[in-house]
Design a protein around this motif. Structure first.
Motif, short mmCIF file in Angstrom:
data_model
loop_
_atom_site.label_atom_id
_atom_site.label_comp_id
_atom_site.label_asym_id
_atom_site.label_seq_id
_atom_site.Cartn_x
_atom_site.Cartn_y
_atom_site.Cartn_z
N ALA A 8 59.42 21.72 57.29
CA ALA A 8 57.96 21.57 57.12
C ALA A 8 57.41 22.46 56.01
O ALA A 8 56.22 22.75 55.98
N GLU A 62 54.47 20.76 53.90
CA GLU A 62 53.37 20.10 54.59
C GLU A 62 52.04 20.31 53.87
O GLU A 62 51.11 19.51 54.02
N TRP A 63 51.96 21.40 53.10
CA TRP A 63 50.71 21.74 52.40
C TRP A 63 50.42 20.81 51.22
O TRP A 63 49.29 20.75 50.73
N GLY A 123 58.61 18.10 55.55
CA GLY A 123 57.17 17.97 55.78
C GLY A 123 56.47 16.91 54.97
O GLY A 123 55.24 16.87 54.94
N TYR A 164 55.01 11.82 56.07
CA TYR A 164 53.85 10.92 56.08
C TYR A 164 53.72 10.14 54.78
O TYR A 164 53.66 8.90 54.80
#
Length: 313
Positions: free
Chosen positions: A78, A81-82, A155, A158
């Motif tokens: 992850a 993720e930012w 991460g 998506y």
């Protein structure tokens, strides 16, 4: 609205794509677009190539990948993720499709690799049935199989989900025997859109040319048009040909209708067809019957030329 769109893409990555393929396949069969070329051997091969990677290869890669990655990259879970969604989407689009362009191209340029990709080109028809038709070794080493798992771990799962779904739609429709791009060429007011569209993504006209069994008609271009989602790579690297026309015939001229298991699992299983590229001690590549005898020493049955000028239409 956003939740609805998310649900579409999430479902598309599981059961959505098979449903799309099935629906378009029904339309193709209803219109008789396979021209009775889908015999028993071809049917088994196409169905096996469609189901095994989805039911076996990808789940196994995902399972073991997510077990192995924490050991290999313990500090990267992850970690990204930012990254904003659209930046992640853009980066993955470029990295994934450019990698696949060269993976695909090398399987046409390198004689040893050709037989792992030959299965995809042996189909004498275009359509939903053959869109996933690949040798299992080609599939196992396919970059996207591992990239998606790695992106989920760091991460970026998506945006990777959206890229995978959009790419699947584009490549599936590019293989379809339904010429959905034809109105863009025939209606003058749509021509500007066509000019951009055919240089940006793969369309039936450009990708069908890649599956033609000959280059002699000026339409077929199995020596190029390697782009999967983006055709722009062919524009950049000089391997593209745009004619806005469709080949009369597809496949490989020296196709011997090798057994489905040989096409799917060569070199584990070999064909019994004498002289086949997939048979025991068979030729690495066949001489291209459309080229002069002097070209017999060319690398791979001439399935590629290093550079081909783009015909601007």
């Amino acid at each position: 609205m956003i939740k609805f769109i998310e649900a579409i893409f999430q479902n598309f990555s599981t059961w959505g794509l098979p449903v799309l393929v099935l629906l378009l396949g029904v339309v193709e069969f209803s219109l008789g677009l396979y021209k009775r070329k889908w015999n028993k051997n071809e049917r088994i091969l196409d169905i096996v190539c469609f189901t095994i990677p989805k039911l076996v290869v990808r789940p196994l890669v995902a399972y073991f990948g997510l077990k192995f990655l924490p050991v290999l990259l313990p500090g990267f879970k992850a970690a990204f993720e930012w990254v904003p969604f659209w930046w992640g989407f853009f980066i993955i689009c470029i990295a994934d499709d450019l990698t696949q362009y060269w993976y695909h191209r090398l399987h046409h340029e390198v004689p040893f690799l050709w037989r792992f990709h030959r299965t995809h080109h042996s189909a004498p028809y275009m359509g939903m049935a053959m869109a996933s038709r690949q040798n299992i070794i080609y599939t196992i080493f396919f970059s996207q199989t591992y990239l998606t798992t790695a992106l989920v771990y760091i991460g970026l799962g998506y945006p990777a989900l959206f890229v995978k779904s959009i790419k699947s739609i584009i490549t599936t429709l590019a293989h379809s025997s339904i010429p959905w791009d034809k109105p863009f060429y025939e209606k003058k007011w749509l021509n500007p859109i066509a000019w951009v569209l055919e240089r940006l993504i793969s369309t039936p006209a450009t990708h069908h040319a890649h599956h033609a069994d000959s280059n002699d008609d000026g339409i077929g271009h199995y020596k190029g048009n390697f782009g999967n989602m983006f055709f722009v790579w062919d524009v950049i690297f000089g391997t593209g040909l745009i004619t806005r026309k469709y080949p009369e015939s597809y496949g490989i001229q020296h196709y011997q209708e090798e057994e489905w298991y040989a096409q799917f699992m060569w070199p584990i299983f070999k064909s019994r067809k004498e002289g086949s590229e997939l048979s025991h001690n068979g030729p690495m590549v066949h001489e291209d019957p459309t080229t002069p005898v002097a070209a017999a020493t060319a690398t791979i049955s001439e399935p590629i030329s290093a550079k081909t000028s783009l015909e601007l239409t």
